[in-house]
Design an enzyme around this catalytic site. Sequence first.
Site, mmCIF file in Angstrom:
data_model
loop_
_atom_site.group_PDB
_atom_site.id
_atom_site.type_symbol
_atom_site.label_atom_id
_atom_site.label_comp_id
_atom_site.label_asym_id
_atom_site.label_seq_id
_atom_site.Cartn_x
_atom_site.Cartn_y
_atom_site.Cartn_z
ATOM 1 C CG HIS A 35 7.583 5.166 1.107
ATOM 2 N ND1 HIS A 35 7.241 6.226 1.924
ATOM 3 C CD2 HIS A 35 7.563 4.067 1.897
ATOM 4 C CE1 HIS A 35 7.041 5.790 3.146
ATOM 5 N NE2 HIS A 35 7.217 4.477 3.167
ATOM 6 C CG HIS B 46 -0.077 0.073 2.504
ATOM 7 N ND1 HIS B 46 0.397 -1.052 3.145
ATOM 8 C CD2 HIS B 46 0.399 1.135 3.201
ATOM 9 C CE1 HIS B 46 1.128 -0.686 4.183
ATOM 10 N NE2 HIS B 46 1.153 0.650 4.240
HETATM 11 P P1 2AM Z 1 6.451 2.225 5.914
HETATM 12 O O1 2AM Z 1 5.854 1.446 4.817
HETATM 13 O O2 2AM Z 1 7.331 3.317 5.441
HETATM 14 O O3 2AM Z 1 7.091 1.383 6.977
HETATM 15 C C1 2AM Z 1 1.424 0.776 8.399
HETATM 16 O O4 2AM Z 1 2.274 0.475 9.458
HETATM 17 C C2 2AM Z 1 2.027 1.831 7.522
HETATM 18 O O5 2AM Z 1 2.261 3.015 8.274
HETATM 19 C C3 2AM Z 1 3.353 1.431 6.901
HETATM 20 O O6 2AM Z 1 3.249 1.639 5.506
HETATM 21 C C4 2AM Z 1 4.364 2.356 7.499
HETATM 22 O O7 2AM Z 1 5.236 2.944 6.621
HETATM 23 C C5 2AM Z 1 3.551 3.503 8.011
HETATM 24 N N1 2AM Z 1 4.186 4.099 9.173
HETATM 25 C C6 2AM Z 1 4.642 5.382 9.266
HETATM 26 N N2 2AM Z 1 5.140 5.631 10.479
HETATM 27 C C7 2AM Z 1 5.038 4.474 11.177
HETATM 28 C C8 2AM Z 1 5.420 4.088 12.506
HETATM 29 N N3 2AM Z 1 5.977 4.941 13.367
HETATM 30 N N4 2AM Z 1 5.186 2.812 12.863
HETATM 31 C C9 2AM Z 1 4.613 1.933 12.000
HETATM 32 N N5 2AM Z 1 4.227 2.238 10.754
HETATM 33 C C10 2AM Z 1 4.447 3.493 10.341
#
Ligand code: 2AM
Length: 182
Positions: free
Chosen positions: A120, A36
């Site tokens: 991203h 996603h």
């Molecule tokens: P990421 O893909 O860059 O890891 C669900 O967890 C989504 O929220 C993930 O896509 C994650 O991004 C994003 N996310 C952003 N900040 C986060 C955090 N502190 N902890 C977990 N997920 C985070």
Amino acid sequence: MRLFVALSLPEDVRERLDMLDSGLPGARWVAAENLHLTLRFLGEVDSAQARDLDDTLSAIDAPGFALTLQGLATFGDGAKVRALYADVAPNPALLHLQAKVESAVARAGLPLERRKFKPHVTLARFKGDPGPKLGHYLGQHGLLRIGPFPVDHFLLYSSLLGAEGPHYTEEVVYDLERVGVV
Ligand code: 2AM
């Protein structure tokens, strides 16, 4: 509940991204169904706040758009690489939507995000140093281009963390305005 706002990806896009999941030691690949594009991570939110957030997200009025995934890159580098992601071609409509989501979050009384939004799609997270294979991998797949594909909604997801990895549930779908984009 642990919540985040994101764009889902069409199944054929997720399948193409899923084909990239080999050749990198130390990588923990994101399962195809979990791929996603996060617009806003919220973390733990109580049910009253979640209802307020649903109200403010429902009020968002933004046009649908076309999205193109373009290139691969990492957060962190060398032995400190944290994640591999598919990058997103420049997209003002996506930034516009994300800004609207950010103000909906603020209107719901939830804390602001200080970090700048970097669109991203995370493909893998690293539990070990992939070493020189990372450079080879990026050389091999770096010209990735998928799309444009239409985006006509965004979603509120909940996330349950389990031993096998996170389980995401689509809680609410929010439609974007229909425009003939693709
Ligand atoms: P990421 O893909 O860059 O890891 C669900 O967890 C989504 O929220 C993930 O896509 C994650 O991004 C994003 N996310 C952003 N900040 C986060 C955090 N502190 N902890 C977990 N997920 C985070």
